[in-house]
Design an enzyme around this catalytic site. Structure first.
Site, PDB file in Angstrom:
ATOM      1  N   SER A   1      -2.453  -8.000   4.165  1.00 54.00           N
ATOM      2  CA  SER A   1      -1.492  -7.733   5.238  1.00 54.00           C
ATOM      3  C   SER A   1      -1.688  -8.479   6.545  1.00 54.00           C
ATOM      4  CB  SER A   1      -1.461  -6.233   5.537  1.00 54.00           C
ATOM      5  OG  SER A   1      -0.881  -5.548   4.445  1.00 54.00           O
TER       6      SER A   1
ATOM      7  N   LYS B   1      -1.148  -4.322  16.550  1.00 55.40           N
ATOM      8  CA  LYS B   1      -0.439  -3.607  15.476  1.00 55.40           C
ATOM      9  C   LYS B   1      -0.462  -2.107  15.761  1.00 55.40           C
ATOM     10  CE  LYS B   1      -0.474  -3.347  10.387  1.00 55.40           C
ATOM     11  NZ  LYS B   1      -1.160  -3.842   9.165  1.00 55.40           N
TER      12      LYS B   1
ATOM     13  N   SER C   1       1.712  -6.056   5.878  1.00 55.24           N
ATOM     14  CA  SER C   1       2.300  -5.078   6.743  1.00 55.24           C
ATOM     15  C   SER C   1       2.212  -5.430   8.227  1.00 55.24           C
ATOM     16  CB  SER C   1       1.638  -3.723   6.509  1.00 55.24           C
ATOM     17  OG  SER C   1       0.265  -3.803   6.780  1.00 55.24           O
TER      18      SER C   1
END
Lengths: 512, 97, 505
Positions: free
Chosen positions: A182, A83, A158
């Site tokens: 997330s 990420k 996210s």
């Protein structure tokens, strides 16, 4: 399918074993994934940055170690999607934001270092909601990612980019961060396993902070065992992170291999059902609970009355901490700078840059946080919300005296269409309803796929929650559910995902 | 109404966000809804309940008073929007500290 | 509400007059840079004067993703300071974020302490104007220092873009803040008390070894708060905070100047604005800084990246047991050891001579000798040269040597003063000067015999009187010999020789 695609269908554990056995080289693995990314990612848009040469160099290093007869770590040679919220010294780190577009950190996050030390091959940085604020990747400044099950749907957020990458077989492993759900929610809507370890279990050094007391790095994978292996590889005390745990890493790999739930006491959270939950989600969830019973677990209903206040408490604490954490983005030392015409003051340049560099959700949360921390409002908002955390931790403590784990749906709906909630912040926040309590109390939780919703054929996730430091328990239960469902189905659930067009020339045509 | 447009404008200023009128209008409406929703935490009677910050409460995490590697001025300034003679160059600062 | 500005034509009231009608209340906030090896939250060097931005890392630069880790020695030093200031040490406390935007603050928040400081409720006694004033200390807490920015360019609007250059080497250096409670009842001594407090605080820090406390280098910084109330009033006046006070003398002058200024405003019926003011060395006056009628809201909340600090009783007692002798205790001990009266002590302290006297005694002189030499001869010479006592080119050991030579009779006081002149002139050590200038007292009887004979021969009348038995008349003959030998004869021996010559034993 050609051999390249086959390789990418393996689990991480299978890939690691193959590399260790010399059946395939790390370079072959990496090349297969880079090829697939080049063909397919234009549809899924999981990656913001693909490492290319750096990834191949890392793979070569693994192969060299193997050739020299050196022992390899458990995940050596396995490709991973990271990420874009973690700093990487050889790749940009944007956090999905214009304000950091092109920023090249001068240091690696501890997570990054540990992955490299483990011989994991970082393929690139994945898309995310800006500064981890969101549940769909629609808040990314660089456009949303797409759910491999159905490209018109969100992959969750996210950590949606990492989820999309793993679900589309662009990487075997993914790392995300879970602040309000997330990791777990994207896992649920993409048909993956996603884990939020106990807060502090792995280092936040180099993880660009959103909400300091909630942010938790964790794995996104296709199997429970893969998640456990990755969990172990990244976890453990870090002297650079004062909040990192000193306790030993729970025995998650052992637990993942021991899928026995006979006699285990399972509590169904009474508050997480009813209106607002898609019928298909509830159907599959209830079936999963029955499955656990059939495997020997003792199931009861448990009430956690303060969980109703978890969402409002979260949307006070997280914005408060983020309003402070994001103050550093002021155009003075790095990142975007606008309006510096030689006449404007520093204050003006700051304000202009931040207004242009941050997206709407980030701005909302910064202002909300500034409000909640303001003199006169602190006690009623931030102060109160921190007290609610204690009450929620109390609910968990009381529950865990009666049961060993708690279960609920991971998120109330399946993947919603891109654009459906983009203009309705409150509707977007509801995606985190079931995941937030574990962030507030800090205890571990795992989401494992438990089927497809009949109405839309999209994945549903079962959330398993354990006491603080008992991360192994969620792996044990997750493995049991995964194993039993897998046996029933006869094949991994993910194989049914058909959103991505596998034809070679589709890549050229697929646009937005 | 839990928050007015003027208050939102003030928050924007405190947060160093130069918002357009259109944004202020939109955010004012949205923040009003959100603040009303999060205010629910006040319904919870929590007198005397201590706050919780971390999952596992521990104290006294320190580092020894020893040197560890620095970045070096080049690395520190490498990503600076503007630099001059080894300093970060920033627009004139109006406020006094 | 209409703002009442101070009457534009108000002018400062002379201090002596202002003090008769108004009572000042002062307060001091002092920042001390700790002399740790590394910074407060990272491993960068805590050093002065390095190349700009060479002592920075992701943590003290506040780069995205960086996290602080508390320097244990900084905590220890702060506890040391708290104990030396008679504070209670918190059994549990936290750091907090103080949020505001400023380019010299990398994170745009400062990690500090808010409502949970490490040390509270202490005191420090200071001597001012012959009185002992107990200054109550509200708190001692720990925080990180900011970077340094300097403005560049002209203020011209057409050309010459103004900008600032920022150096973050100082960002993250541990800073201890000591805050006094308001200090009332000092009256005319207010400026002196302020100065005495900062001086004593500085000396305490030095003796603790926690900082080099150099005001001129910024490792000791002082903000002075001043308010006035009409004499006899119970209400406190509005207070101003004066910054940029860079020396002990400035501390005193800043208080004085604010008292004069505020008295002028109040006399004219105006209101003193609660504000931050900037002190100017050259004019010894203050000017307004940014006017902030409303206090800035720092939106404090506990620092979530750190865990609480809970010093154990054992650790605190260890630190207490290892505390060095503090200045007040040292002064008391010296006063007793040296047998000095209170008046002597005051004189010595005022002259900055206490340490010099103590060292001179350590080197062998008696307290009386040491005190006399430093307070009379050496003070006079220092004044003449426009130097501080400690800057005179003579060491306490050398002074002790001179005293010793007087004690043994090798020098008379008069000769000793000449030896001192020689040492101060750079001619060498006392012994070297004596030898080079031939200043020793002459004790050789044979050498003196000639001079005695000459004196007798030159003063036959006096000699006759002595021979008749008038012993006291010998004094004049001794004087003659002393004069003839340039004061170097051993007077007692000369007298003996004269009597031996002129009288029958």
């Amino acid at each position: 399918m050609d051999a390249g695609s086959d390789l990418t269908r393996w689990t991480a554990a299978q890939m690691a074993a193959a590399v260790a056995a010399g059946e395939v080289s790390a370079v072959e693995l990496t090349e297969a994934h880079l090829d697939r990314i080049a063909r397919i990612d234009v549809q899924v848009r999981a990656f913001l940055y693909v490492a290319g040469d750096a990834a191949l160099a890392a793979a070569r290093a693994v192969d060299a170690r193997r050739a020299a007869g050196e022992p390899l770590r458990p995940l050596a040679g396995v490709p991973l999607a990271l990420k874009d919220v973690f700093t990487t010294i050889d790749m940009p780190t944007t956090c999905g934001s214009k304000i950091l577009a092109g920023w090249q950190p001068p240091y690696d996050a501890t997570i990054t270092r540990r992955l490299r030390a483990a011989g994991v091959v970082i393929l690139g940085k994945t898309n995310m909601d800006e500064f981890a604020m969101g549940s769909s990747t629609e808040n990314s400044a660089f456009g949303p990612s797409h759910n491999p099950w159905n490209l018109s749907r969100v992959p969750g957020g996210s950590s949606g980019g990492s989820a999309a990458a793993v679900a589309a077989y662009l990487a075997a492993l993914g790392i995300g961060t879970d602040t309000g759900g997330s990791i777990r929610q994207p896992a649920a809507v993409c048909g993956l396993v996603g884990v939020k370890p106990t807060y502090g279990g792995s280092s936040r050094y180099g993880l660009v902070a959103f909400a300091s007391s909630l942010d938790t790095p964790g794995p996104l994978t296709r199997t429970v065992l893969d998640a456990a292996l990755l969990h172990e590889a990244i976890s453990g005390h870090d002297p650079c992170d004062s909040t990192s745990l000193h306790a030993p890493v729970p025995p998650v790999v052992t637990a993942a291999r021991n899928a026995d739930v006979a006699g285990l006491r399972v509590g169904v959270v009474a508050e997480f059902a009813g209106d607002g939950y898609a019928s298909g989600v509830l159907t599959r969830f209830n079936e999963a609970v029955e499955l656990l019973e059939s495997l020997g677990a003792k199931v009861t209903e448990v009430s956690c009355p303060h969980f109703d206040y978890a969402l409002p408490a979260y949307y006070l604490i997280a914005p408060s901490e983020c309003s402070s954490n994001l103050a550093r983005f002021d155009a003075m030392r790095y990142g975007l700078r606008l309006g510096d015409d030689g006449m404007a003051s520093a204050e003006q340049v700051m304000s202009q840059t931040r207004a242009a560099g941050f997206g709407a959700e980030v701005k909302r949360r910064i202002m909300l946080g500034t409000y909640a921390l303001s003199s006169g409002y602190y006690d009623a908002y931030y102060g109160k919300a921190q007290q609610v955390r204690t009450l929620i931790a109390g609910d968990f403590a009381a529950a865990f005296e009666q049961v060993d784990v708690l279960v609920s749906p991971t998120t109330p709906t399946t993947a919603f269409p891109i654009g459906e909630r983009a203009d309705d912040p409150m509707a977007m926040y509801l995606a985190d309803l079931c995941t937030i309590p574990c962030n507030l109390a800090g205890n571990a939780a795992l989401s494992v796929p438990c089927g497809l919703a009949p109405e839309d054929g999209l994945p549903v996730g079962l959330q398993i929650m354990a006491p603080v430091l008992a991360d192994d328990r969620v792996y044990r239960v997750g493995a049991a559910v995964e194993g039993a469902l897998g046996q029933r189905r006869g094949h991994p659930l993910l194989e049914e995902a058909s959103g991505v067009d596998e034809a070679d020339d589709a890549g050229a045509e697929a646009g937005r | 109404m839990s928050i007015t447009r003027d208050e939102v404008a003030h928050l924007a200023s405190l947060s160093r966000l130069d918002l357009s009128d259109h944004e202020l209008d939109r955010f004012a409406g949205q923040l009003d809804v959100i603040i009303s929703a999060v205010a629910r935490v006040q319904e919870v009677a929590a007198a005397g309940i201590p706050p919780t910050t971390h999952a596992v409460e521990f104290t006294n995490v320190f580092r020894d008073d020893v040197l560890a590697g620095c970045l070096g001025a080049d690395a520190a300034l490498a990503q600076a929007p503007a630099a001059e003679m080894g300093y970060f160059k920033v627009p004139k600062i109006l406020a006094e500290d | 509400m209409t703002a009442t500005s101070p009457t534009p034509l108000s002018s400062p009231v002379p201090f002596v007059e202002a003090i008769t009608r108004y009572e000042p209340v002062i307060g001091l906030e002092t920042h001390v840079e700790l002399g740790t090896t590394a910074k407060m939250f990272c491993g960068c060097p805590n050093a002065f004067g390095a190349e700009p931005n060479s002592a920075v890392c992701p943590v003290c630069l506040g780069l995205p993703g960086s996290l602080p880790v508390i320097n244990k020695t900084a905590i220890e030093y702060t506890i040391r300071i708290g104990l030396a200031l008679n504070c209670s040490i918190a059994s549990w406390c936290r750091f907090a974020r103080k949020n505001y935007f400023y380019p010299d603050m990398p994170k745009n928040f400062q990690i500090s302490q808010y409502d949970e400081p490490l040390c509270t409720d202490g005191w420090l006694d200071v001597d001012a104007g012959g009185q002992v004033v107990r200054v109550d200390i509200e708190r001692v807490h720990l925080e990180e220092d900011t970077g340094k920015s300097r403005h560049v360019g002209t203020s011209g609007r057409i050309h010459g873009a103004d900008y600032s250059l920022v150096d973050y080497n100082r960002a993250g250096i541990p800073l201890v803040e000591v805050v006094t409670r308001p200090i009332p009842g000092t009256g005319a001594l207010a400026p002196a008390v302020a100065r005495a407090y900062v001086t004593e605080l500085r000396d305490v820090m030095r003796s603790l070894g926690v900082s080099d406390v150099r005001m001129e280098q910024g490792s000791l910084r002082c903000d002075v708060n001043t308010s006035l109330a009409p004499a006899g009033s119970v209400q406190l006046g509005k207070r101003t905070e004066t910054k940029n006070v860079n020396s002990l003398r400035s501390v005193e002058r800043a208080v004085r100047s604010e008292i004069e200024r505020q008295a002028g405003i109040l006399d004219a019926g105006g209101r003193v604005i609660q504000e931050t003011r900037h002190f100017h060395e050259e004019t010894s006056t203050t000017t307004p800084g940014r006017s902030k009628e409303e206090a800035q809201d720092y939106r404090y909340f506990p620092e979530p990246d750190l865990v609480p600090v809970a010093p154990s009783l054992e650790w605190t007692e260890q630190i207490r047991a290892a505390l060095p002798e503090l200045p007040a205790a040292r002064r008391a001990r010296l006063q007793a050891d040296l047998g000095l009266s209170d008046r002597d002590m005051t004189a010595l302290r005022n002259a900055g001579a206490l340490d010099l006297v103590a060292e001179t005694v350590s080197a062998g002189a008696s307290p009386r000798q040491a005190r006399n030499w430093w307070l009379t001869e050496l003070s006079r010479r220092a004044n003449e040269a426009g130097l501080e006592l400690g800057a005179l080119p003579v060491t306490p050991a050398q002074v002790a040597r001179i005293c010793a030579m007087v004690e043994t009779g090798q020098l008379t006081n008069k000769l000793a003063r000449q030896v001192l002149d020689g040492v101060l002139a750079g001619e060498g050590s006392p012994d070297e000067v004596v030898a080079a200038r031939g200043l020793a007292v002459v004790t050789d009887a044979d050498v003196l015999a000639a001079a005695v004979d000459e004196a007798i021969a030159a003063n036959p009348d006096i000699a006759a009187k002595v021979a008749e038995g008038k012993i006291t008349a010998a004094g004049a003959l001794v004087g003659a010999v002393m004069k003839a030998t340039g004061g170097q004869a051993d007077a007692a021996l000369v007298r003996q020789l004269i009597l031996a010559r002129l009288t029958t034993s």
